[in-house]
Design a protein around this motif. Sequence first.
Motif, short mmCIF file in Angstrom:
data_model
loop_
_atom_site.label_atom_id
_atom_site.label_comp_id
_atom_site.label_asym_id
_atom_site.label_seq_id
_atom_site.Cartn_x
_atom_site.Cartn_y
_atom_site.Cartn_z
N ASP A 1 0.83 -1.21 0.00
CA ASP A 1 0.00 0.00 0.00
C ASP A 1 0.87 1.25 0.00
OD1 ASP A 1 0.83 -0.79 2.61
OD2 ASP A 1 -0.66 0.55 3.50
N ILE A 2 1.96 1.21 0.76
CA ILE A 2 2.86 2.36 0.84
C ILE A 2 3.76 2.43 -0.39
CG2 ILE A 2 4.82 3.34 2.10
CD1 ILE A 2 3.47 2.49 4.69
N SER A 3 4.31 1.28 -0.82
CA SER A 3 5.23 1.30 -1.97
C SER A 3 4.51 1.78 -3.23
CB SER A 3 5.86 -0.07 -2.18
OG SER A 3 4.90 -1.04 -2.55
N ARG A 4 3.23 1.45 -3.38
CA ARG A 4 2.50 1.90 -4.57
C ARG A 4 2.24 3.40 -4.53
NH1 ARG A 4 -1.58 -2.62 -7.09
NH2 ARG A 4 0.04 -4.19 -7.43
N LYS A 5 2.09 3.96 -3.34
CA LYS A 5 1.95 5.43 -3.25
C LYS A 5 3.25 6.09 -3.68
CE LYS A 5 -1.57 5.67 0.39
NZ LYS A 5 -1.68 4.27 0.79
N CYS A 6 4.39 5.48 -3.35
CA CYS A 6 5.69 6.02 -3.78
C CYS A 6 5.76 6.02 -5.31
CB CYS A 6 6.83 5.18 -3.22
SG CYS A 6 6.98 5.22 -1.41
N ILE A 7 5.34 4.92 -5.93
CA ILE A 7 5.33 4.83 -7.39
C ILE A 7 4.44 5.91 -7.98
CG2 ILE A 7 4.62 3.41 -9.35
CD1 ILE A 7 7.11 2.35 -8.19
N ASP A 8 3.28 6.12 -7.36
CA ASP A 8 2.35 7.15 -7.85
C ASP A 8 2.97 8.54 -7.75
OD1 ASP A 8 0.40 5.33 -8.53
OD2 ASP A 8 -0.65 5.48 -6.61
N CYS A 9 3.75 8.79 -6.70
CA CYS A 9 4.46 10.07 -6.58
C CYS A 9 5.40 10.26 -7.76
CB CYS A 9 5.26 10.12 -5.28
SG CYS A 9 4.28 10.37 -3.78
N PHE A 10 6.16 9.22 -8.11
CA PHE A 10 7.11 9.30 -9.22
C PHE A 10 6.38 9.54 -10.55
CE2 PHE A 10 9.61 6.06 -6.54
CZ PHE A 10 10.19 7.07 -5.79
N ARG A 11 5.32 8.79 -10.76
CA ARG A 11 4.60 8.91 -12.03
C ARG A 11 3.96 10.30 -12.17
NH1 ARG A 11 2.35 3.16 -11.73
NH2 ARG A 11 0.58 4.14 -10.73
N ASN A 12 3.40 10.81 -11.09
CA ASN A 12 2.78 12.13 -11.14
C ASN A 12 3.81 13.22 -11.41
OD1 ASN A 12 0.39 10.89 -10.64
ND2 ASN A 12 0.05 11.75 -8.62
N ALA A 13 5.00 13.06 -10.82
CA ALA A 13 6.06 14.04 -11.05
C ALA A 13 6.50 14.04 -12.50
CB ALA A 13 7.25 13.74 -10.14
N GLU A 14 6.63 12.85 -13.09
CA GLU A 14 7.03 12.75 -14.49
C GLU A 14 5.94 13.27 -15.41
OE1 GLU A 14 8.13 11.87 -18.27
OE2 GLU A 14 6.32 10.97 -17.43
N TYR A 15 4.70 12.94 -15.07
CA TYR A 15 3.57 13.41 -15.87
C TYR A 15 3.50 14.93 -15.90
CZ TYR A 15 -1.32 14.27 -17.15
OH TYR A 15 -2.45 14.75 -17.75
N ASN A 16 3.89 15.56 -14.81
CA ASN A 16 3.89 17.01 -14.69
C ASN A 16 4.92 17.65 -15.61
OD1 ASN A 16 3.57 19.63 -13.80
ND2 ASN A 16 4.01 19.20 -11.68
N ARG A 17 5.97 16.90 -15.95
CA ARG A 17 7.03 17.33 -16.87
C ARG A 17 7.85 18.50 -16.37
NH1 ARG A 17 6.18 16.39 -23.17
NH2 ARG A 17 5.43 14.24 -23.10
N THR A 18 7.84 18.78 -15.08
CA THR A 18 8.67 19.86 -14.55
C THR A 18 9.90 19.32 -13.83
OG1 THR A 18 7.31 19.91 -12.55
CG2 THR A 18 6.76 21.47 -14.29
N ILE A 19 9.97 18.01 -13.63
CA ILE A 19 11.13 17.39 -12.99
C ILE A 19 12.08 16.93 -14.09
CG2 ILE A 19 11.92 15.60 -11.41
CD1 ILE A 19 10.04 17.60 -10.11
N GLU A 20 13.33 17.35 -14.01
CA GLU A 20 14.31 16.96 -15.02
C GLU A 20 14.50 15.44 -15.04
OE1 GLU A 20 15.91 18.66 -17.32
OE2 GLU A 20 14.99 20.57 -16.77
N MET A 21 14.64 14.89 -16.25
CA MET A 21 14.84 13.44 -16.37
C MET A 21 16.15 12.99 -15.72
SD MET A 21 13.36 12.74 -20.20
CE MET A 21 13.88 14.33 -20.84
#
Length: 431
Positions: free
Chosen positions: A309-329
Amino acid sequence: MENVGIEQFYDMFPEFDFAEEEERLMKEEMNGMLEKMGKERLKPFFSKEEFDENYELILKNKYPFEKALDLLKHVGFENTIKTTGHSIFTDTSLKKRFEKMLIDENEKTEGKDEKLLIDLCECYLLWYAAYRHINEDVLRICEPCLLKNALMKNKREETQKEVEISLLALNKIPVFERLDKELYLKEVKEIIEYHQVHRNLTRLAYQSAWQFLMIRVAYDNDLERVIVRELHCAREVARELEELARCVDWKRKEEEKREKESREAKILNRWLLTMMYFLEHCRLWNEEIVELFNSIVQIFQVAKDDRRDISRKCIDCFRNAEYNRTIEMDILLKCGVIDIIFGETVKCKAEDLQIKCNLNFFKDLCDRLKEKVEEGNGVSRQKDTKRKIYEKEEEEGFEDFVISLHVILPRCTLRRQLHNRICFSDYVVYL
């Protein structure tokens, strides 16, 4: 406690007007009992009928209003911590009584009972359904009243608890409600900055203060500068997550997890949920984002085996950050985010919904790399980034994994989830 009704629950705490020390001990006992009650046991605890029954008892003077208010506030607090949704209260006679009492007490020119006003505001908001509009007159009372209470700065345990409840109640105000921004920004900023120096808040209170600002970013872009640059959001959240992670028992047995979740784990979950939202909407970041991502990566690593439950929230944080496109690759690569998404994707079963989300992560990553080259911006740096990502692909066998999906796709539900329009070559990073 399985089938306890409201009157039986009251009977367990028959006197709330004892001496101060006795009252404190009884409240501690009640908090302990509430803490032991799991989410599913609390959810049906109050029905509309029980709220209305409570209202009738108060009207007939068979039950003191102050006693009912105290009990409801404590149960509402625990419900909010357990993220147990309650929409029943908004349709009850008791809610209307609360609104009238709030307005009448606030309009008094003499003899205004400030403590009663605070208790009413807290109880009203803790039970209110977050998706419903709040009475505007009540909202104008609750916002300044609870902000003022949350500004108390001494470290006494009683004060810390009062501040904690007020900040938690403020977070029940829906983001679409119009608040006095000049008031709340000044005062919440002061609450956070004072704690950064003096450490006067509980962990839950500090998280609640940040959350109050963060969830409003999508509705007010001006908040980004204050949150990121003045209050150093990424640095502060990283520190909080690291401290909480050290307190969580990551190896608890499954039955223990269901029975009682630690307070630290609940706060950790609240932080991750808040960051999932904030990372998706905030477009202004500084170098401190690396600290935040490193902390979330560390939490993922310790949670991935026993706390999905917690590890999937971490993954969602990463995906949302990438989707936002403001975090450098480069940051995603440097912090190990891309490694984690690679690893999680190849472990997924074909019918797992996570595959769709993870493949979209890489598809978007591919598009970003391609756009950078076409724009001619930082070509040398982009080539280096692409080379490193390609090496990760080869190391993880990602291309072979995608090809294997093409073979098994006709036999699984993933085809419908991806709408039958997949171009698999798009999932191999553009070079």
